[in-house]
Design an enzyme around this catalytic site. Structure first.
Site: not given
Ligand code: FAD
Length: 377
Positions: A119, A123, A125, A149, A355, A357
């Protein structure tokens, strides 16, 4: 689990019992509160988890039921201890003998901690949208970028990191040109900063990491150059069943707390129809989530993964954990504030985010279903 027996082997059930006893003994309420308040990483408990033999790759079912039972008692401590080997399947499947020797085996012995860095601030999702760059140089590779994160970010010895090594060949092939590398935290140019004040899972270490002109040797590239996206997606298809197990354990832990609360109430409270219906619904939902999780795990652990089923398990179990938390909170009411139930309520939320959303899991499921329609045509 053998076909349709709905029974786990005795060895796995024994591990489950040992894991539950261990968590009840070691994750004391005092320690749970301590790590939630201070947001420290529970390193001493991690060592005990290794000494007790819970981290093993020989039979992944043992890790799965341990995840469930640890999270049933405390998801924060449970997850952070077991996820100290986060990403190990990447090297198991794609690592060279040298990479396994240097990074994987010491991690599985508890001598090193690993992390997965995908992440970025722009970027999450959209994995194909990452912009960290890893470029070939005369001596090896040079990494520049920014990750967000990252679990274990400040405590890990090394990260399995995804970065762009070549521009995407077309709009449709944005996932091409990504490469996976092993990057050590102590190398020059690596700067992890701990993120504090999370809603839940505060015993887990989470960091924002910048990489500035980090030299990565050739031998630290994992798998084929440009094929990192496929490696990460293969890994997510494994790790998602563990998140499903985390969700089932969290939901079961909430039910345990609700039953403890009801035991203290007069019988007339327990006999109210809405309480009885809620208990029945919660129990049925947890059982369904556990069954779909085990079904997906059966496929994954027999090297025959079904990505749609894995996403169903991850999506469903995460939703159930949060639904169960909501219902329990409603029954207990204001008394839940500041209690262990409130903590599990906060801890449950992450299962719908990391892993993949819930929306991303649903997209995976529907894409697979639509593919089947096209195959029929
Ligand atoms: C405590 C914590 C630990 C983490 N640990 C790791 C880690 O070890 N390694 C790592 O790489 N990442 C890690 N993450 C990151 C986590 O995997 C991401 O937060 C997650 O993938 C969502 O990405 P984002 O937060 O950028 O949200 P976004 O991708 O910006 O999404 C925001 C919202 O939009 C929705 N959305 C996005 N795209 C679409 C679509 N195409 N269609 C419909 N809805 C959509 C999502 O479901 C969400 O509700 C961690 C996050 C947290 C909070």
């Amino acid at each position: 689990m053998s076909d349709l027996s709905f029974e786990l082997p005795q060895e796995v059930e024994e591990t489950r019992k040992r894991a539950r006893d261990f968590a009840l003994r070691e994750f004391t309420n005092e320690l749970i509160e301590h790590f939630d308040e201070t947001e420290e990483y529970p390193n001493e408990i991690r060592k005990k988890v290794f000494d007790a033999g819970f981290i093993t790759i020989e039979n992944p079912w043992n890790m799965l039921v341990t995840m469930e039972e640890f999270c049933r008692v405390d998801p924060g401590i449970g997850l952070s201890t077991l996820a100290s080997v986060f990403g190990s399947e990447i090297l198991l499947l794609y690592g060279t003998d040298e990479q396994k020797e240097k990074y994987l085996y010491p991690t599985l012995k508890g001598e090193k901690i690993s992390a997965v860095a995908v992440t970025e601030p722009g970027a999450g999702s959209d994995v194909a949208g990452i912009s960290s760059r890893i470029e070939k140089t005369e001596k090896g590779w040079m990494l520049n970028g920014h990750k967000m994160f990252i679990t274990n970010g400040t405590v890990a010895d090394h990260y399995y990191l995804l970065a762009r090594s070549a521009p995407p060949p077309s709009k449709e092939k944005r996932h091409h040109g990504l490469t996976l590398a092993i990057v050590e935290r102590r190398w020059n140019g690596v700067n992890p900063v701990k993120l504090k004040g999370k809603l839940g899972m505060r015993a887990t270490d989470t960091a924002e990491i910048t990489f500035e002109n980090v030299a990565v040797p050739n031998e630290n590239i994992v798998g084929e150059e440009g094929k990192g996206f496929y490696i990460i997606m293969t890994f997510f298809n494994i790790s998602r069943v563990y998140v499903a197990a985390q969700s089932v354990g969290t939901a079961q832990g909430i039910l345990d707390l609700l039953l403890e609360y009801l035991a203290e109430k007069p019988a007339s409270f327990r006999e109210m129809e809405y309480v009885q219906f809620a208990l029945a619904e919660i129990s049925a939902l947890i059982e369904a989530a556990r069954n779909i999780t085990y079904k997906a795990a059966t496929k994954v652990f027999s090297f025959n993964p079904d990505p749609a089923l894995t996403s169903m398990a991850k999506y469903y179990a995460a939703e159930i954990a949060n639904q169960v938390a909501n219902t329990a909170f409603k029954i207990v009411g204001i008394e839940a504030s500041g209690s262990k139930l409130e903590k599990l309520y906060r801890d449950a939320k992450i299962t719908e985010i990391w892993e993949g959303t819930s929306e991303i899991e649903k997209l995976v499921i529907s894409r697979m279903i639509l593919k089947k329609i096209q195959e029929v045509k």
